[in-house]
Design a protein around this motif. Structure first.
Motif, PDB file in Angstrom:
ATOM      1  N   ILE A 197       7.690  -1.597  -5.771  1.00  0.00           N
ATOM      2  CA  ILE A 197       8.278  -0.629  -5.919  1.00  0.00           C
ATOM      3  C   ILE A 197       7.581   0.457  -6.969  1.00  0.00           C
ATOM      4  N   LEU A 198       8.267  -0.064  -8.247  1.00  0.00           N
ATOM      5  CA  LEU A 198       7.565   0.439  -9.312  1.00  0.00           C
ATOM      6  C   LEU A 198       6.303   0.160  -9.757  1.00  0.00           C
ATOM      7  N   THR A 209      10.500  -8.073  -6.652  1.00  0.00           N
ATOM      8  CA  THR A 209      10.144  -7.011  -5.758  1.00  0.00           C
ATOM      9  C   THR A 209      10.160  -5.727  -6.167  1.00  0.00           C
ATOM     10  N   PHE A 210      11.020  -5.496  -6.982  1.00  0.00           N
ATOM     11  CA  PHE A 210      11.386  -3.843  -7.239  1.00  0.00           C
ATOM     12  C   PHE A 210      10.197  -3.716  -8.388  1.00  0.00           C
ATOM     13  N   THR A 215      12.974   0.777   0.458  1.00  0.00           N
ATOM     14  CA  THR A 215      12.063   1.930   0.639  1.00  0.00           C
ATOM     15  C   THR A 215      12.756   3.236  -0.307  1.00  0.00           C
ATOM     16  N   LEU A 216      12.130   4.286  -0.166  1.00  0.00           N
ATOM     17  CA  LEU A 216      12.618   5.397  -0.945  1.00  0.00           C
ATOM     18  C   LEU A 216      13.016   6.537   0.003  1.00  0.00           C
ATOM     19  N   LYS A 217      14.108   7.173  -0.587  1.00  0.00           N
ATOM     20  CA  LYS A 217      14.639   8.269   0.479  1.00  0.00           C
ATOM     21  C   LYS A 217      14.881   9.555  -0.539  1.00  0.00           C
ATOM     22  N   LEU A 223       0.921  -1.301  -0.013  1.00  0.00           N
ATOM     23  CA  LEU A 223      -0.065  -0.126   0.004  1.00  0.00           C
ATOM     24  C   LEU A 223       0.790   1.130  -0.058  1.00  0.00           C
ATOM     25  N   THR A 224       2.289   1.142   0.134  1.00  0.00           N
ATOM     26  CA  THR A 224       3.109   2.171  -0.073  1.00  0.00           C
ATOM     27  C   THR A 224       4.303   1.774  -1.092  1.00  0.00           C
ATOM     28  N   PRO A 225       5.068   2.499  -1.439  1.00  0.00           N
ATOM     29  CA  PRO A 225       6.232   2.140  -2.086  1.00  0.00           C
ATOM     30  C   PRO A 225       7.436   1.683  -1.260  1.00  0.00           C
TER      31      PRO A 225
END
Length: 595
Positions: free
Chosen positions: A100-101, A95-96, A156-158, A82-84
């Motif tokens: 994520i994408l 998984t990516f 996660t993303l940063k 529900l989130t990247p």
């Protein structure tokens, strides 16, 4: 099941109220809840003015203080979360792509309520992910290969902007879309102005696709009223939004702080306040709504019946019967969960009786009795098997003990003798196995879960010894077989002393003797002792008592082979206690031989 879920919900409500948790804090999950995900791969972007640019992949340590920054909430196993943010699976590239994408496909939906600026921000990140996909995946593969396989990795993303570093949980748009997706999922299976099955109140909206526990699902016929019509599924288990949130928080709290080991099997201890929280003392409430107090209590508990030193059952036994506890044995298999056993509504007074019986057994045998003693006989049907295949039998006995339901004496004896024979034939821990068996039977008898046959008998030499073990030896034939086992052990020790071997052990037929064998065994033992010039006064007294008890029983003992051999083996095990009676002042040389 409803009662158990109501209890979990009540725990969640207490936690939410006491800690003032907000909606997002309830929805967000800890990616490292099982302690395995200790590393974090951060896909890093740089924000210059309004432009987003990919600038690398970094590895960092997981930090529990950043749970809200990671903003993780799991989704479909084969789709995006529900989130990247996501846990790295066996296929890092997959998984990516999916988690994520794949999450950014939410931008293709027209009904999401975000501003134009927010949409442009997300679209820029999506574009950079697509453009640099191969570079990112190669870095993820490299990191995965360099870190031991047992260490889980979270992605996660940063985003960096000047000297400031932000995670997705620092941006309102990701929070907004998390709540949006949760609500959209709930709306697919909802009804208006219906009664919630947990709180019992009529609510404006109830949902039927509760997925807090994975043993409830709507993709199997048995769960859906009227077949596979999902819009009708709310009728199975309608839950209001307030109860759903409290249930989710309760589950997280239970899994983190009320998870214990029951002889190697994980279980959750779920309290239920049967008279309402207003009638429960603050001391008890604090335990179940304050994680710090619960952790402190677990560190102090030292007496255990489950072999888990952190188990708080020892403390709960002294609580008044204003609460009950549920034991949920849950097996997790990938994304699914299977209930192995649910023991509902166990009162503290029952737990107290179990501990009282344990302490009695500890005193009798000068040993530490726990359920692990029972587990010794109900773990593997074959010691060479890799996996435990008797969990079902073991948990059934646990259920009967906590719910005060009868246990089959002959069923338990069958499994005990299987292990005892194996240890006897292989010359392993035979005496330990027999002792464990005696402890189990005495424990069950103390709790009145098995009923031993009792017959009136005149007072004899070994009465005090037999009374020590309750009603386990209250028939003549059981006493006779027990003493015969003790006499056989004295002979075996004499042989080992003289010859360094125990040839008479073959006469015991791997402990599969029947009534005829036992009746023929006494003269054989006496003759052998005569040959060794060891049939002294003490052993003659013992043989006299054996003859008395065996002859007191009518022809046809009405005992199974397992039962007869168990009592015989018990005598072999407790021979030292017999020797104290027949040799009150001195011991023959064979008594000192190590078992």
């Amino acid at each position: 099941m409803i009662q158990m879920l109501s209890a979990v919900k009540e725990i969640g409500r207490l936690v939410i109220e006491s800690e003032g948790r907000q909606l997002l804090e309830v929805l967000v999950e800890d990616p490292n809840s099982n302690g395995n995900y200790k590393k974090v791969i951060a896909i890093v972007f740089e924000k210059l003015n309004e432009e987003i640019k990919f600038c690398g992949v970094e590895l960092e340590d997981y930090e529990s203080s950043k749970i809200m920054k990671y903003l993780y909430r799991s989704g479909a196993a084969n789709g995006a979360d529900l989130t990247p943010s996501a846990k790295l699976a066996k296929d890092p590239g997959g998984t990516f792509d999916r988690k994520i994408l794949g999450w950014f496909s939410i931008l293709d939906k027209r009904d999401i309520k975000i501003t134009g600026e927010e949409r442009e921000f997300l679209a820029s990140i999506r574009e950079q992910l697509e453009k640099n996909a191969e570079t990112i995946k190669n870095e993820i593969y490299r990191i995965r290969n360099e870190i031991p396989g047992k260490t889980g990795i979270f992605i996660t993303l940063k985003i960096k902007e000047g000297n400031k570093t932000s995670y997705i949980g620092d941006f309102e748009v990701f929070k907004k879309l998390l709540i949006y997706q949760v609500n959209e999922k709930d709306k697919r299976c909802a009804a208006s102005n219906k009664v919630c099955s947990i709180c019992g109140e009529k609510k404006p909206v109830v949902i039927g696709n509760l997925n807090t526990y994975a043993f409830y699902t709507l993709d199997k016929p048995g769960y859906i009223t009227g077949g596979f019509r999902e819009d009708e599924a709310w009728k199975n288990f309608p839950v209001c939004f307030d109860c759903k949130l409290a249930l989710e928080e309760g589950k997280k709290y239970v899994e983190q702080y009320l998870s214990f080991s029951f002889c190697g099997i994980r279980y959750y201890l779920i309290p239920k306040f049967i008279v309402g929280v207003e009638n429960v003392s603050e001391e008890i409430l604090d335990i179940f709504r304050s994680s710090s107090k619960l952790i402190s209590l677990r560190s102090r508990v030292i007496k255990s019946i489950t072999r888990d030193e952190e188990d708080i059952l020892y403390y709960l036994k002294d609580v008044k019967d204003v609460i009950t506890v549920n034991f949920l044995f849950l097996q997790k298999m990938n994304a699914a969960e299977r209930i192995l056993l649910l023991i509902e509504d166990v009162f503290p007074s029952r737990i107290r009786k179990i501990f009282d019986a344990k302490e009695c057994i500890d005193e009798i045998f000068k040993d530490d009795f726990t359920f692990a003693t029972v587990r010794n006989f109900f773990s593997k049907s074959d010691p060479n098997k890799k996996n435990y295949d008797l969990d079902g039998y073991f948990l059934d006995i646990v259920d009967r003990i906590f719910k005060n339901r009868p246990v089959s004496y002959h069923f338990v004896l069958q499994f005990m003798m299987k292990k005892i024979r194996s240890e006897f034939v292989n010359d392993n821990n035979f005496y330990r196995a027999v002792r464990d068996g005696l402890m189990v039977l005495t424990f069950l008898e103390k709790l009145k879960l098995i009923k031993m046959e009792e017959k009136s008998m005149e007072e004899r030499l070994f009465d005090d010894l037999f009374k020590k073990y309750g009603s386990a030896f209250e028939t003549p034939v059981k006493r006779g077989l027990f003493l015969l086992g003790a006499l056989a052990e004295l002979l075996l020790r004499k042989q080992f002393k003289e010859r360094g071997a125990k040839p008479f052990i073959k006469s015991l037929k791997s402990l599969k003797m029947d009534e005829k064998d036992f009746k023929a065994l006494l003269p054989k033992i006496q003759n052998k002792l005569e040959e060794y010039d060891s049939f002294d006064k003490g052993k003659r007294m013992l043989a006299k008592e054996i003859s008395h008890y065996l002859l007191s029983e009518k022809e046809g003992w009405n005992m199974s082979v397992d039962e007869m051999n168990f009592y015989f083996a018990a005598g072999m095990n407790l021979v030292d206690e017999v020797a104290k009676i027949i040799y009150p002042e001195e011991k023959p040389e064979e008594i000192s031989v190590q078992q």
